[in-house]
Enzyme design. Structure first.
Site, PDB file in Angstrom:
ATOM      1  N   LYS A   9       6.084  -8.349  14.583  1.00 53.78           N
ATOM      2  CA  LYS A   9       7.400  -8.061  13.556  1.00 53.78           C
ATOM      3  C   LYS A   9       7.186  -6.700  13.490  1.00 53.78           C
ATOM      4  CE  LYS A   9       8.265  -7.529   9.108  1.00 53.78           C
ATOM      5  NZ  LYS A   9       7.951  -7.999   7.576  1.00 53.78           N
TER       6      LYS A   9
ATOM      7  N   LYS B  90       2.111  -7.514  12.509  1.00 52.66           N
ATOM      8  CA  LYS B  90       3.137  -6.320  11.160  1.00 52.66           C
ATOM      9  C   LYS B  90       3.211  -5.219  11.157  1.00 52.66           C
ATOM     10  CE  LYS B  90       5.603  -6.178   7.524  1.00 52.66           C
ATOM     11  NZ  LYS B  90       6.121  -7.371   5.868  1.00 52.66           N
TER      12      LYS B  90
END
Ligand code: PBG
Length: 327
Positions: free
Chosen positions: A247, A194
Site C-alpha cells: 500500500k 505500508k
C-alpha cells in the site's frame, strides 16, 4: 512482405483479444472500504472523496446492499468514533462503532465478508497510530491495544482483521490473542509494506485521522525502499500473517511484483484515497476518461502480481468486469 511473426494477429478483434488476455480479473478479488461514523444518522457525502460516503450505524446496510447489487461481496470497515482519547480506548470498546457495524451487517447479511482495519489513528486524540511516549509512538505498549482491538472485532463477528499500524510484532501479538480466545480461524491480512505516503491525504480527511503533530515516518515505510518491503513481508509470514499487503498500489507496482514473486501467501494491494481522488478529479476536469483510466489502473495492479485489491472503485470495477471491459 514476408513476416512470420505478426503479434497483431492476436489483436485483431475483441474476441481474440479477450481470448489471449494474460491477466484475468474477477469481482471476487475486490474489497470495498466502508466508513462508519458513530455520530451520524443516515449517510453523508465525503467531500475529499467524490462519490464516497460516511454511513451511520442505521445506514451501513445501505452500503452493503449496494455492494451486493454491484457484485462485490467483501468490505473493509473503518470507524469514526464519537469519543477519542490519548490511548484510543474506543477502538476496543465492545460497543464501539466498528464492533456495532459488524453486528449490524452480519445480522442482515451473514454471508457478506467483513474485514476490519485495525489501527489506533481514528481513535486517538493526537491522531497517531499508537500510544505515545513523549512524541514517539511506543511500539510495545501499542501492541497490547492493537491486539485488544483486533480481538474485539473478531468477537463481534468480523471475518478477518487487517492491522494497518506498522508496529513491529503486531501480527504475532494479534495471532496470539485470537488463538487464546478460540479464534484460530480468523485470518489476519497484514498491511505488510505500508509506505509513509502523501497519497493518504483524502482518507485522513475522511477518517478524521490526520496526526495533530509530526508525521508517520517513524513507523510507516520510507518510499525510497524496496528491499525493506521484502523484510517486512518475511517478518509477517513468520509471525503468522495469512495475507500480505502492499500500500499504496499505483506508485508501488514494483514492490507488488517483487513481494508477490517472493512469497506464496495471497497478495493484496490497496489503491488508496489519493489514487482514487486523482482519477476522479482528472475525469471531472475532462482531462481523462475516468472509466477507462479506472479500468487500466486496476488492471495494472493485478498484472503486477496482486491477487486482490482494496479500492473505492470496487463497485464500478465489478460492473466493468461483468461487461468484459476488463477481466
Ligand atoms: C489507518 C489507515 C490509513 C489508510 C488505511 N488505514 C491512513 C494512514 O495510515 O494514515 C489509508 C487509506 C487510504 O488512503 O485510502 N492507519
Amino acid at each position: 512482405m514476408e513476416l512470420i511473426n505478426r503479434p497483431r494477429r492476436l489483436r485483431q478483434n475483441d474476441s481474440i483479444r479477450r481470448l489471449c488476455r494474460e491477466t484475468r480479473l474477477s469481482p471476487d478479488s475486490l474489497i470495498y472500504p466502508i466508513f462508519v461514523d458513530e455520530t451520524l444518522k443516515g449517510k453523508r457525502a465525503i467531500p475529499a472523496l467524490d462519490g464516497q460516503f460516511h454511513y451511520g450505524l442505521d445506514a451501513v446496510c445501505e452500503a452493503v446492499e449496494e455492494c451486493i447489487q454491484a457484485g462485490v461481496g467483501r468490505c473493509i470497515l473503518f470507524g469514526l468514533p464519537a469519543h477519542k482519547d490519548a490511548v484510543g480506548s474506543s477502538a476496543w470498546d465492545e460497543h464501539g462503532v466498528v464492533q456495532e457495524a459488524i453486528r449490524t451487517i452480519k445480522a442482515k447479511y451473514p454471508d457478506f465478508y467483513v474485514i476490519t482495519d485495525v489501527c489506533m489513528c481514528e481513535y486517538t486524540d493526537h491522531g497517531h497510530c499508537g500510544i505515545l511516549c513523549g512524541h514517539e509512538v511506543d511500539n510495545d505498549k501499542t501492541l497490547e491495544v492493537l491486539a485488544k482491538t483486533a480481538l474485539s472485532h473478531a468477537q463481534a463477528g468480523a471475518d478477518m482483521v487487517a492491522p494497518s499500524d506498522m508496529m513491529d510484532g503486531r501480527i504475532a501479538a494479534i495471532r496470539a490473542i485470537l488463538d487464546e480466545h478460540g479464534l484460530q480461524n480468523v485470518p489476519i491480512m497484514s498491511y505488510s509494506a505500508k509506505y509513509a505516503s502523501a497519497f493518504y491525504g483524502p482518507f485522513r480527511e475522511a477518517a478524521g485521522s490526520a496526526p495533530s503533530f509530526g508525521d508517520r515516518k517513524g513507523y510507516q515505510m520510507d518510499p525510497h525502499n524496496r528491499r525493506e518491503a521484502l523484510k517486512e513481508c518475511a517478518l509477517d509470514v513468520e509471525e503468522g500473517a495469512d495475507i500480505l499487503m502492499v500500500k499504496p498500489a499505483l506508485s508501488y507496482l514494483d514492490v507488488i511484483r517483487e513481494c508477490s514473486d517472493a512469497f506464496d501467501l495471497p497478495m493484496c494491494a490497496y489503491s488508496v484515497s489519493g489514487e482514487y481522488a486523482m482519477i476522479k478529479a482528472a475525469g471531472a476536469a475532462g482531462l481523462i476518461d475516468e472509466y477507462r483510466v479506472m479500468c487500466e489502473s486496476a488492471l495494472s495492479v493485478f498484472r503486477a502480481g496482486a491477487d486482490m485489491l482494496i479500492t473505492y472503485y470496487a463497485k464500478e470495477l465489478a460492473q466493468a468486469m461483468k461487461k468484459g471491459d476488463i477481466g
